[in-house]
Motif scaffolding. Structure first.
Motif, short mmCIF file in Angstrom:
data_model
loop_
_atom_site.label_atom_id
_atom_site.label_comp_id
_atom_site.label_asym_id
_atom_site.label_seq_id
_atom_site.Cartn_x
_atom_site.Cartn_y
_atom_site.Cartn_z
N GLY A 1 0.81 -1.21 0.00
CA GLY A 1 0.00 0.00 0.00
C GLY A 1 0.85 1.26 0.00
O GLY A 1 0.52 2.25 -0.68
N LYS B 1 2.28 1.76 -3.44
CA LYS B 1 1.23 2.23 -4.33
C LYS B 1 1.00 3.74 -4.18
O LYS B 1 0.84 4.47 -5.16
CB LYS B 1 -0.07 1.46 -4.03
N SER B 2 1.01 4.18 -2.91
CA SER B 2 0.80 5.62 -2.64
C SER B 2 1.97 6.45 -3.17
O SER B 2 1.77 7.52 -3.78
CB SER B 2 0.65 5.84 -1.13
N LYS C 1 1.88 6.96 -6.94
CA LYS C 1 0.95 8.01 -7.36
C LYS C 1 1.53 9.40 -7.17
O LYS C 1 1.16 10.36 -7.88
CB LYS C 1 -0.36 7.90 -6.57
#
Length: 218
Positions: A34, A37-38, A41
């Motif tokens: 997670g 993934k952040s 971005k």
């Protein structure tokens, strides 16, 4: 009795601890994925973004492989744990049975002593004296029989327990070392992206240090 109860309790604690550990391990990898993934971005196309994409692929694979490792380890772990608990429980029941038989023996012996010391017993009391004398003798015989079984089984149980405990310890150590090895492999590919490739980040040094230590002891 306390020793056997302590063994069973310790094995149950070990079982629950293993479950919590495996759950937290999967949650750790999920959180790691997670975070990547952040960060992906937040980064623009370039080296940082490329690192994140590479890590994402590796961590997804890591998550699947670790889940398989946990399942395989847990199956073996539970099988060994189940066998030792089956071995310990029968003698635990014997020791519990002994406790109750000893209570009966003391109760009948005390009542027998009181009636024996009394003068001028009635017919009913003589009958009771015979009953408690018989029951005390039966309880004593049962105690001796149970003690004999325990004397034969307890040393063997202690020996078996020590061997199995050592085996479980080795299994756990190898399992954890393997997980650290996989964690290191999942980030190994990004090492060339660092300004000075030979220098590893602290986590990599930590994981590799444990693996090297394990290999040295094999």
């Amino acid at each position: 009795m306390e020793h056997i109860s302590g063994l069973l309790n310790t094995y149950e604690i070990l079982r629950e601890t293993n479950k919590r550990h495996n759950k937290s391990l999967l949650e750790f990898i999920k959180s790691f994925k997670g975070m990547i993934k952040s960060i992906t971005k937040l980064t623009t196309p370039g080296i940082s973004n490329e690192i994140c994409e590479l890590l994402t692929i590796n961590v997804i694979q890591l998550e699947d492989v670790v889940a398989i490792d946990i399942t395989t380890f847990t199956e073996r772990f539970e099988k060994i744990l189940g066998n030792i608990i089956k071995t310990v429980k029968p003698i635990g029941k014997k020791m519990k049975e002994r406790m109750y038989v000893e209570i009966d023996y003391r109760k009948y012996s005390q009542e027998h002593s009181k009636l024996k010391a009394k003068t001028g017993l009635t017919t009913k009391e003589y009958k009771r004296l015979y009953e408690v004398e018989t029951k005390a003798a039966e309880a004593k015989s049962n105690l001796e029989s149970i003690d004999h079984c325990i004397e034969l089984e307890l040393p063997l149980l202690i020996s078996i327990n020590e061997k199995i405990a050592n085996k479980l310890g080795v299994m756990i150590y190898i399992f954890i070392s393997g997980i650290y090895n996989r964690l290191w492999d999942s980030v190994r590919d990004i090492e060339p992206f660092y300004p000075q490739p030979p220098q590893k980040v602290y986590a990599m040094v930590f994981f590799q240090g444990i693996i090297d230590d394990f290999k040295a002891k094999r």
